[in-house]
Write an enzyme that holds these catalytic residues in place. Structure first.
Site, PDB file in Angstrom:
ATOM      1  N   ASP A   1      12.093 -69.395  -4.923  1.00 58.92           N
ATOM      2  CA  ASP A   1      13.243 -69.085  -5.778  1.00 58.92           C
ATOM      3  C   ASP A   1      13.179 -69.938  -7.041  1.00 58.92           C
ATOM      4  O   ASP A   1      13.003 -71.166  -6.963  1.00 58.92           O
ATOM      5  CB  ASP A   1      14.552 -69.350  -5.022  1.00 58.92           C
ATOM      6  CG  ASP A   1      15.764 -68.848  -5.792  1.00 58.92           C
ATOM      7  OD1 ASP A   1      16.124 -67.670  -5.605  1.00 58.92           O
ATOM      8  OD2 ASP A   1      16.326 -69.634  -6.585  1.00 58.92           O
TER       9      ASP A   1
ATOM     10  N   ASP B   1      13.338 -61.381 -18.087  1.00 63.26           N
ATOM     11  CA  ASP B   1      12.378 -60.428 -17.500  1.00 63.26           C
ATOM     12  C   ASP B   1      10.934 -60.851 -17.785  1.00 63.26           C
ATOM     13  O   ASP B   1      10.054 -60.736 -16.922  1.00 63.26           O
ATOM     14  CB  ASP B   1      12.626 -59.026 -18.057  1.00 63.26           C
ATOM     15  CG  ASP B   1      13.901 -58.401 -17.510  1.00 63.26           C
ATOM     16  OD1 ASP B   1      14.478 -58.954 -16.551  1.00 63.26           O
ATOM     17  OD2 ASP B   1      14.326 -57.358 -18.058  1.00 63.26           O
TER      18      ASP B   1
ATOM     19  N   ASN C   1      18.641 -66.733 -18.393  1.00 60.60           N
ATOM     20  CA  ASN C   1      19.216 -65.477 -18.905  1.00 60.60           C
ATOM     21  C   ASN C   1      20.344 -65.746 -19.885  1.00 60.60           C
ATOM     22  O   ASN C   1      20.447 -65.096 -20.939  1.00 60.60           O
ATOM     23  CB  ASN C   1      19.723 -64.615 -17.750  1.00 60.60           C
ATOM     24  CG  ASN C   1      18.602 -63.897 -17.011  1.00 60.60           C
ATOM     25  OD1 ASN C   1      17.593 -63.525 -17.603  1.00 60.60           O
ATOM     26  ND2 ASN C   1      18.768 -63.710 -15.713  1.00 60.60           N
TER      27      ASN C   1
ATOM     28  N   MET D   1      -4.928   0.887  -6.016  1.00 60.37           N
ATOM     29  CA  MET D   1      -4.492   2.212  -6.462  1.00 60.37           C
ATOM     30  C   MET D   1      -3.113   2.528  -5.904  1.00 60.37           C
ATOM     31  O   MET D   1      -2.943   2.762  -4.715  1.00 60.37           O
ATOM     32  CB  MET D   1      -5.497   3.272  -5.992  1.00 60.37           C
ATOM     33  CG  MET D   1      -6.924   3.035  -6.490  1.00 60.37           C
ATOM     34  SD  MET D   1      -7.053   3.124  -8.288  1.00 60.37           S
ATOM     35  CE  MET D   1      -6.749   4.871  -8.537  1.00 60.37           C
TER      36      MET D   1
ATOM     37  N   GLU E   1      15.448 -63.456  -8.712  1.00 58.93           N
ATOM     38  CA  GLU E   1      14.385 -64.430  -8.932  1.00 58.93           C
ATOM     39  C   GLU E   1      13.762 -64.901  -7.627  1.00 58.93           C
ATOM     40  O   GLU E   1      13.125 -65.955  -7.562  1.00 58.93           O
ATOM     41  CB  GLU E   1      14.925 -65.635  -9.716  1.00 58.93           C
ATOM     42  CG  GLU E   1      16.019 -66.417  -9.022  1.00 58.93           C
ATOM     43  CD  GLU E   1      17.425 -65.886  -9.300  1.00 58.93           C
ATOM     44  OE1 GLU E   1      18.372 -66.668  -9.151  1.00 58.93           O
ATOM     45  OE2 GLU E   1      17.567 -64.704  -9.674  1.00 58.93           O
TER      46      GLU E   1
ATOM     47  N   ASP F   1       0.870  -1.181   0.000  1.00 56.35           N
ATOM     48  CA  ASP F   1       0.000   0.000   0.000  1.00 56.35           C
ATOM     49  C   ASP F   1       0.905   1.228   0.000  1.00 56.35           C
ATOM     50  O   ASP F   1       1.913   1.254   0.721  1.00 56.35           O
ATOM     51  CB  ASP F   1      -0.911   0.011   1.235  1.00 56.35           C
ATOM     52  CG  ASP F   1      -2.097   0.963   1.076  1.00 56.35           C
ATOM     53  OD1 ASP F   1      -1.860   2.150   0.764  1.00 56.35           O
ATOM     54  OD2 ASP F   1      -3.238   0.516   1.265  1.00 56.35           O
ATOM     55  N   ASP F   2       0.572   2.235  -0.806  1.00 53.63           N
ATOM     56  CA  ASP F   2       1.426   3.431  -0.875  1.00 53.63           C
ATOM     57  C   ASP F   2       1.206   4.379   0.303  1.00 53.63           C
ATOM     58  O   ASP F   2       1.978   5.308   0.504  1.00 53.63           O
ATOM     59  CB  ASP F   2       1.211   4.179  -2.194  1.00 53.63           C
ATOM     60  CG  ASP F   2      -0.224   4.642  -2.369  1.00 53.63           C
ATOM     61  OD1 ASP F   2      -1.136   3.874  -2.005  1.00 53.63           O
ATOM     62  OD2 ASP F   2      -0.434   5.766  -2.873  1.00 53.63           O
TER      63      ASP F   2
ATOM     64  N   ASP G   1      -2.911  -3.372  -2.544  1.00 51.68           N
ATOM     65  CA  ASP G   1      -3.787  -2.234  -2.829  1.00 51.68           C
ATOM     66  C   ASP G   1      -3.907  -2.051  -4.343  1.00 51.68           C
ATOM     67  O   ASP G   1      -2.938  -2.256  -5.081  1.00 51.68           O
ATOM     68  CB  ASP G   1      -3.209  -0.968  -2.190  1.00 51.68           C
ATOM     69  CG  ASP G   1      -4.167   0.211  -2.287  1.00 51.68           C
ATOM     70  OD1 ASP G   1      -5.386  -0.019  -2.263  1.00 51.68           O
ATOM     71  OD2 ASP G   1      -3.684   1.347  -2.403  1.00 51.68           O
TER      72      ASP G   1
END
Length: 455
Positions: free
Chosen positions: A326, A343, A334, A55, A369, A9-10, A53
């Site tokens: 397991d 996977d 693999n 203004m 696994e 505010d001014d 404000d």
């Protein structure tokens, strides 16, 4: 202090008066005397809320608000415009440029503090969600906002059907959202967030005084509507109940007689905030799920399994069976078929195991696994029967890879232990099951072995 508020505010006297009111409520107050100073302080200090404000000598408050909302560093800071002007055009300009509310001087202290509490509460939730989202975004979990969003669902809960239809007719040309005139008895019937409205516009008084406020409290207490936005419509100048509505969880308030254009803008603001919160919440929930989930199989991981097993051991019942599973000679899979095929085998194994187990049974991938299964409220005979079914589910038929033309035969060894919930920690039970699993491997694999202590 519960929050930092920037007062812009001014006029020094106005700033001092506002600071006294806010400091009495234990807020920390920053001050700026012009628009440029406000922009600098907002960026450097990151206040929790800005009272601005309209203004001012250099830049109007509306322009400052517009710049704040266009800067990513300050866009999330709530802004309340404060002005001596009471004309409709000033209010609409402020709301359209991102202001969260518009208060006229002299500012009513009850309304001011209620607005501050409401906006700070919402801002704190947003900031917490944003911090969590940023953490998950760094890990690649965040998702971009959708390019197109379906129209929102707005429920209009008026004192009577005639008023509700009048609201709908006034809003229809101004909103593209789906507007529903909803009687009070239907408001609480939503069973999940997908069927609940996104925004509720509720009159404070329905068939009885304060019935709308009680309904608002009910909405906030129910999972299906807890995160819906709500806007309360009150009789003219009923500031005290306006403060109550905000404290009960209304995101915004409006006074009769309703300005349809203002109501439409406020609904859009509430809907925008709700969608942003939904996206942030979804990102956080997805990140939390990923933190306890194995990405390959979709099963829970070791972190989750240990916590869940500890809880299972504390619950009443005949006992808890713990199995270590397991896959036999999985390294050869693999080596012979490649890691992509390996996977795919692990993913298929997870699905076969889940198909045998009950929804309440624990199934997790511990790594490689190795899998963990825990059955609650069971005895040795039932656990052995389940373990044999799991073993047969894996070894009974080959696992198809890239269609039926390519299949890989795998078998699985199982180690089993039973506890009568004597206080053994989860890790110790897993070690016992692992010892039994070692026995299955030593005796030729593709076997179920019950630990000696459980036999």
């Amino acid at each position: 202090m519960t929050g930092r508020i920037l007062v812009v505010d001014d006029v020094a006297t106005n700033r001092i008066v506002m600071k006294v009111k806010l400091a009495a409520a234990c807020y920390s107050v920053l001050q700026a005397d012009c628009g440029q100073a406000a922009l600098r302080l907002a960026k450097s200090e990151q206040p929790d809320l800005i009272l601005l404000d309209v203004m001012m000598p250099d830049i109007s408050g509306v322009s400052v608000c517009e710049q704040l909302k266009s800067d990513p560093d300050t866009a999330d800071i709530p802004v309340i415009l404060v002005t001596a002007l009471a004309d409709r055009d000033s209010k609409m300009q402020g709301l359209l440029h991102g202001a969260d509310d518009f208060l006229s001087k002299p500012v009513d202290e009850v309304t001011l503090l209620a607005r501050v509490r409401s906006l700070l509460r919402a801002h704190e939730i947003q900031r917490e969600l944003r911090l969590r989202e940023d953490s998950y975004a760094g890990l690649g979990f965040a998702e971009p906002a959708p390019a197109y969003e379906m129209p929102g669902k707005v429920a209009l809960v008026a004192p009577d059907a005639v008023t509700g239809l009048a609201w709908k007719r006034a809003l229809a040309p101004r909103l593209s959202e789906h507007l529903i005139v909803m009687p009070r008895e239907r408001v609480l019937q939503a069973r999940d967030t997908g069927s609940a409205p996104d925004v509720f516009v509720i009159a404070a008084d329905l068939t009885m005084r304060n019935e709308g406020l009680r309904l608002l409290s009910d909405l906030r207490s129910r999972p299906a509507t807890r995160h819906a936005a709500a806007l309360t419509v009150l009789p003219r100048n009923d500031r005290e109940r306006g403060a109550v509505a905000l404290d009960l969880g209304a995101g915004d308030i409006l006074y009769d007689p309703i300005d349809p254009e203002e109501l439409a803008v406020r609904i859009q603001t509430q809907l925008r905030r709700k969608r942003q919160s939904d996206r942030l919440r979804a990102t956080v929930e997805a990140g939390l799920e990923l933190a306890v989930t194995d990405s390959l199989t979709g099963l829970h991981n070791r972190r989750f399994a240990l916590k869940r097993l500890d809880r299972m051991l504390q619950e009443p019942g005949r006992g808890v069976a713990v199995m270590m599973l397991d896959l036999d000679h999985f390294k050869a899979v693999n080596d012979r078929h490649g890691h992509a095929a390996g996977d795919a085998v692990l993913s298929s194994v997870a699905k076969r195991l889940r198909a045998v187990l009950r929804p309440q049974d624990l199934l997790a991938r511990l790594g490689g696994e190795e899998f963990l299964v825990a059955l609650q409220d069971t005895d040795a005979a039932a656990a052995l029967h389940c373990a044999e079914r799991l073993r047969e589910a894996i070894g009974g038929s080959p696992i198809g890879i890239d269609g039926p033309a390519r299949a890989i035969a795998v078998t699985m060894s199982v180690g089993l232990t039973i506890t009568e919930q004597s206080g053994d920690p989860a890790e110790q039970l897993i070690q016992k099951a692992d010892m039994a699993l070692y026995g299955s491997k030593s005796d030729g694999r593709n076997l179920v072995t019950l630990s000696a202590s459980a036999a």
